[in-house]
Design an enzyme around this catalytic site. Structure first.
Site, PDB file in Angstrom:
ATOM      1  N   ASP A  11       0.555  -1.365  -0.089  1.00 39.57           N
ATOM      2  CA  ASP A  11       0.362  -0.131   0.313  1.00 39.57           C
ATOM      3  C   ASP A  11       0.795   1.466   0.324  1.00 39.57           C
ATOM      4  O   ASP A  11       1.798   1.525   0.936  1.00 39.57           O
ATOM      5  CB  ASP A  11      -1.000  -0.258   1.362  1.00 39.57           C
ATOM      6  CG  ASP A  11      -2.181  -0.850   0.614  1.00 39.57           C
ATOM      7  OD1 ASP A  11      -2.383  -1.517   0.286  1.00 39.57           O
ATOM      8  OD2 ASP A  11      -2.573  -1.855   2.746  1.00 39.57           O
ATOM      9  N   ASP A 130     -13.504  -3.607  -0.784  1.00 40.53           N
ATOM     10  CA  ASP A 130     -12.949  -3.024  -0.121  1.00 40.53           C
ATOM     11  C   ASP A 130     -14.917  -3.244   0.518  1.00 40.53           C
ATOM     12  O   ASP A 130     -16.175  -2.418   0.569  1.00 40.53           O
ATOM     13  CB  ASP A 130     -12.895  -2.053  -0.298  1.00 40.53           C
ATOM     14  CG  ASP A 130     -11.478  -1.305  -0.500  1.00 40.53           C
ATOM     15  OD1 ASP A 130     -10.676  -2.401  -0.856  1.00 40.53           O
ATOM     16  OD2 ASP A 130     -11.229  -0.509  -1.154  1.00 40.53           O
TER      17      ASP A 130
END
Length: 273
Positions: A11, A130
């Site tokens: 990330d 998500d």
């Protein structure tokens, strides 16, 4: 049975690898190119690079960072964050990525999934989802298409913009629709479990895996090697993605593969030097 994959996730925020809890409280974890090179040597099956603030900041993924990362690895590289149209997919592939991950844009404009899959092939297109648990009985606003909207039986809601924006879309319904449109894989992240190291959301993984025929990558919650096993068996996932346990040295890729192989899970062994 096909080999199960172990995939470290980078990330990236402003050019640095970060890790947080439930998508907040980010802390620095290192340089993306250096970490990519390390995981390539470690025997990771693939690598996922996510520019986690690109969509929220309405900008494209940092192509220069993608290029630097791709130069360091010889394993498949998936890149996501800020990819809003087919032209952006092309840029990522030209920069060295093997697959492009679509999240916010896919929700806002589902047609881009089909367009990109038709142009580059489904094998190049990953839809990232998500998802966060919702109270049973929550109903979506009228603006959400009926076939995707949260309903009385919905358990998880799709969020966009790096987990900042609720959509009113049922995560399982969206997963099925994404596969129908041409996604070659689904990257499913539990926002509730992310970074907490208490295990993946097995119910979410299983619910989606049983609805689609494309591979599902489990994301969010790995804290032990047992959690990887649970995601692949109880969660019916085809691959496990993890960050914290690998970035901070809790486990090595080789340890994870040895553990899974010992429990009967087929994995690709690291090639001899």
């Amino acid at each position: 049975m096909l080999s199960k994959r172990i995939i470290p996730c980078l990330d990236v925020d402003r050019g640095r690898v970060v890790k947080g809890v439930s998508f907040i409280n980010l802390r620095d974890a290192g340089d993306p190119a250096a970490m990519a090179s390390f995981y390539d040597r470690e025997g990771a099956d693939e690598l996922v690079f996510l520019d986690i603030t690109a969509s929220a900041e309405s900008r494209e993924t940092m192509v220069d960072v993608v290029r630097k990362v791709s130069e360091k690895v010889f394993i498949p590289l998936t890149v996501g964050g800020g990819i809003r149209k087919v032209e952006h997919v092309r840029k990522m592939l030209e920069a060295g990525a093997d697959k492009a991950s679509l999240n916010t844009t896919a929700v806002q404009n589902p047609g881009v999934i089909k367009e990109a899959a038709d142009f580059f092939g489904s094998q190049c297109i990953v839809v990232a989802i998500d998802a966060k648990r919702v109270e049973v009985g929550r109903v979506a606003p009228p603006s959400v298409p009926a076939g995707l909207a949260l309903g009385e039986a919905s358990r998880w809601e799709v969020f966009t913009h790096g987990g900042r924006t609720p959509t009113g879309i049922d995560a399982v319904k969206w997963a099925a629709r994404s596969a129908e449109l041409g996604a070659g894989e689904l990257l499913v992240t539990s926002m509730d479990a992310d970074g907490r190291k208490a295990g993946y959301d097995l119910e979410l993984l299983r619910a989606i895996s049983e609805q689609v025929s494309v591979p599902v990558i489990a994301s969010g919650g790995a804290g032990t090697l047992e959690h990887l096993y649970e995601a692949l068996v109880a969660g019916e996932a085809d691959a496990v993605l993890a960050a914290s346990i690998f970035h901070y040295g809790t486990f090595r890729i080789e340890q994870a593969k040895h553990y899974l192989a010992g429990r009967g899970i087929p994995v690709r062994q690291k090639a001899a030097a």
